[in-house]
Design an enzyme around this catalytic site. Structure first.
Site, short mmCIF file in Angstrom:
data_model
loop_
_atom_site.label_atom_id
_atom_site.label_comp_id
_atom_site.label_asym_id
_atom_site.label_seq_id
_atom_site.Cartn_x
_atom_site.Cartn_y
_atom_site.Cartn_z
N LYS A 78 0.92 4.32 -3.09
CA LYS A 78 0.80 5.79 -2.91
C LYS A 78 2.01 6.59 -3.22
O LYS A 78 1.80 7.87 -3.79
CB LYS A 78 0.50 5.89 -1.25
CG LYS A 78 -0.83 5.74 -0.92
CD LYS A 78 -2.01 6.22 -1.79
CE LYS A 78 -3.23 5.67 -1.61
NZ LYS A 78 -4.63 6.45 -2.44
N TYR A 106 0.82 -1.26 0.01
CA TYR A 106 -0.04 -0.04 -0.12
C TYR A 106 0.97 1.43 0.05
O TYR A 106 0.66 2.30 -0.76
CB TYR A 106 -1.15 -0.04 1.13
CG TYR A 106 -1.92 1.16 1.44
CD1 TYR A 106 -2.84 1.64 0.53
CD2 TYR A 106 -1.39 2.31 2.17
CE1 TYR A 106 -3.41 2.53 0.58
CE2 TYR A 106 -2.30 3.46 2.29
CZ TYR A 106 -3.36 3.54 1.30
OH TYR A 106 -4.19 4.77 1.54
#
Length: 335
Positions: A208, A204
């Site tokens: 990003k 994750y």
């Protein structure tokens, strides 16, 4: 590990700065939010109703959950039109259908908030890539490109800049950037999607980081396109909502220490969503920038480094190749 300035910036923002809602009416405007039935997306929708938005489209993977969210929103306003449209960001066909409906059915589009995302420590494949990359990166930018003409058209017709916003995160500072430095050109997504090499515990964060790099590069291309065409601007930015108590990390919450720390310093979803609402109301000074606490702030030390900028170009080129394979010629929206 993130650099000391990155950690200090996070702590100052999280502990001592409170995001504020914009002092702006959305009356007469049409806003589309993906991932709108829960968490930050739903809270942003509530803010927009408070700010008198005229038309609100909730993009949801589950129509039933979207309809339940719609009913809650309608108790807050009788003047806002709320619709639920299905979109599954793990399915390129669904994203294209959603964008096609957006372009055909909406007379105007003042803001698109690309909020849908996943965080999981489990390895899954969607559209021949590791699922987090598909959802958080490729599908998100596919939707951005496919909506760009409608956003530009609205800006030209209204004489007011429209907004394109992808939700970012402070966790880009914590990503292991070597995972996108090491692969040879053209092999970044394939390498990251190799199950034997996939670091899902940190995926994750890495997604990003890739999002922010691509926002910065795409915004440059948009600015050049505006200079050539003289068309009204689409403001493209990347807000960080901060560390929030949402369901995003329900599969991987970081363990007991992270859970307890989140209880102490985490933001409510409503407070975090103020950053998203602010971003789709922000002025042109935010174009191409990372925002935190509703302000333009520096991206991580590595992103701003010479190496980071070189990798940004490499990642961007590979993303464009991916997108043009999914939808031939889609990158021409920037020409």
């Amino acid at each position: 590990m993130p650099a000391a300035p990155d950690i200090l910036q996070f702590l100052r923002g999280q502990l001592f700065q409170t995001p504020q809602l914009p002092n702006k009416s959305f009356a007469g405007k049409t806003v589309v939010i993906t991932g709108a039935n829960t968490g930050l997306g739903f809270e942003c929708a509530k803010h927009l109703i408070q700010l008198n938005v005229s038309n609100l489209i909730l993009g949801c993977r589950s129509v039933d959950k979207g309809e339940a969210a719609k009913e809650k929103l309608l108790t807050r306003s009788k003047s806002t039109s709320v619709q639920v449209w299905k979109v599954d960001m793990a399915d390129y066909g669904s994203v294209k259908s959603f964008a096609n409906k957006l372009n055909k059915d909406l007379p105007r589009l003042d803001a698109l908030l690309v909020n849908a995302g996943i965080s999981t420590n489990e390895y899954h494949v969607a559209e021949r890539l590791e699922q987090t990359l598909t959802v958080n990166v490729v599908s998100s930018f596919l939707l951005c490109f496919l909506a760009l003409s409608k956003l530009s058209q609205t800006a030209a017709e209204t004489g007011e800049a429209s907004h394109l916003t992808i939700v970012g995160s402070l966790v880009h500072c914590f990503a292991d950037h070597q995972q996108i430095v090491r692969p040879p050109a053209g092999k970044i997504f394939a390498t990251l999607s190799d199950k034997s090499q996939a670091d899902m515990a940190a995926r994750y964060f890495l997604s990003k980081l890739i999002v922010l790099l691509c926002v910065q590069e795409m915004s440059k291309q948009m600015s050049r396109s505006k200079e050539k065409s003289g068309k009204d601007a689409v403001i493209f930015n990347c807000p960080n909502p901060g560390w929030c108590k949402t369901e995003l990390f329900r599969q991987d919450d970081g363990g007991a220490f992270a859970r307890n720390l989140l209880r102490l310093i985490g933001r409510t979803p409503e407070a975090g969503a103020r950053t998203l609402t602010s971003a789709i109301a922000a002025d042109v000074s935010t174009h191409g920038h990372y925002l935190s606490e509703c302000q333009v702030k520096p991206a991580s030390v590595w992103v701003r480094s010479q190496e980071g900028q070189a990798v940004q170009s490499k990642v961007w080129k590979e993303l464009i190749d991916q997108l043009n394979t999914i939808e031939p010629g889609v990158s021409e929206a920037l020409v």
